[in-house]
Design a protein around this motif. Structure first.
Motif, PDB file in Angstrom:
ATOM      1  N   SER A 120      44.719  98.501 -59.634  1.00 44.26           N
ATOM      2  CA  SER A 120      43.404  97.925 -58.657  1.00 44.26           C
ATOM      3  C   SER A 120      43.138  96.358 -58.625  1.00 44.26           C
ATOM      4  O   SER A 120      42.462  96.296 -57.372  1.00 44.26           O
ATOM      5  CB  SER A 120      42.383  99.376 -59.456  1.00 44.26           C
ATOM      6  N   ILE A 121      43.152  95.761 -60.151  1.00 44.17           N
ATOM      7  CA  ILE A 121      42.921  94.569 -60.477  1.00 44.17           C
ATOM      8  C   ILE A 121      43.607  93.858 -59.869  1.00 44.17           C
ATOM      9  O   ILE A 121      43.175  92.689 -59.775  1.00 44.17           O
ATOM     10  CB  ILE A 121      41.873  93.968 -61.244  1.00 44.17           C
ATOM     11  N   TYR A 122      44.583  94.324 -59.274  1.00 41.60           N
ATOM     12  CA  TYR A 122      45.961  93.096 -59.069  1.00 41.60           C
ATOM     13  C   TYR A 122      46.286  92.985 -57.376  1.00 41.60           C
ATOM     14  O   TYR A 122      46.527  93.895 -56.535  1.00 41.60           O
ATOM     15  CB  TYR A 122      47.630  93.426 -60.018  1.00 41.60           C
ATOM     16  N   SER A 123      46.337  91.750 -57.088  1.00 42.30           N
ATOM     17  CA  SER A 123      46.614  91.600 -56.018  1.00 42.30           C
ATOM     18  C   SER A 123      48.100  92.025 -55.270  1.00 42.30           C
ATOM     19  O   SER A 123      48.847  91.323 -56.856  1.00 42.30           O
ATOM     20  CB  SER A 123      46.838  89.941 -55.308  1.00 42.30           C
ATOM     21  N   GLY A 160      43.851  93.173 -54.238  1.00 41.99           N
ATOM     22  CA  GLY A 160      43.517  94.616 -55.431  1.00 41.99           C
ATOM     23  C   GLY A 160      42.679  95.765 -54.359  1.00 41.99           C
ATOM     24  O   GLY A 160      43.025  97.029 -55.143  1.00 41.99           O
ATOM     25  N   ASN A 194      45.689 103.063 -54.675  1.00 39.65           N
ATOM     26  CA  ASN A 194      45.610 103.012 -55.887  1.00 39.65           C
ATOM     27  C   ASN A 194      45.661 104.040 -57.368  1.00 39.65           C
ATOM     28  O   ASN A 194      45.455 103.658 -58.569  1.00 39.65           O
ATOM     29  CB  ASN A 194      44.138 101.792 -56.126  1.00 39.65           C
ATOM     30  N   PHE A 242      47.277  88.357 -60.791  1.00 39.60           N
ATOM     31  CA  PHE A 242      46.009  88.612 -61.201  1.00 39.60           C
ATOM     32  C   PHE A 242      45.220  87.191 -62.388  1.00 39.60           C
ATOM     33  O   PHE A 242      46.491  86.991 -63.217  1.00 39.60           O
ATOM     34  CB  PHE A 242      45.452  89.858 -62.198  1.00 39.60           C
TER      35      PHE A 242
END
Length: 116
Positions: free
Chosen positions: A30-33, A53, A74, A100
């Protein structure tokens, strides 16, 4: 172990549709584009679509705007590429990519062939 596994490629006629999926594991998805790139024979790997993300922002190559849609779930650690109105020039190996900062992961790619 980080994994990005693409699926959904295949042979489709011009004007047809395909939906690619990329299932991620081994990192905090979820924090990665996430991006989709593609590479045709003899050509460089080009960016096709990008999503942040949280999924709040997307961007597309001019060549696919209005035809392709990137999305993500996600909860399922999966990113999608809905491809409509496919053209022969969309033929390529499609790769998903997680980004990221300076950290990047790539999938193995899935072949998309648009031909009659």
């Amino acid at each position: 172990q980080v994994q990005l596994v693409e699926s959904g490629g295949g042979l489709v006629q011009p004007g047809g549709s395909l939906r690619l999926s990329c299932a991620a594991s081994g990192f905090t998805f979820s924090i990665y584009s996430m991006t989709w790139h593609r590479q045709a024979p003899g050509k460089e790997r080009d960016l096709v679509a990008f999503i942040t993300g949280a999924g709040g922002s997307t961007n597309y190559a001019d060549s696919v705007k209005g035809r392709f849609t990137i999305s993500r779930d996600n909860a399922k650690n999966t990113v999608y590429l809905q491809m409509n109105s496919l053209k022969p020039e969309d033929t390529a190996v499609y790769y998903c990519n997680a980004v990221f900062g300076s950290t990047k992961f790539w999938g193995q790619g899935t072949q998309v062939t648009v031909s009659s």
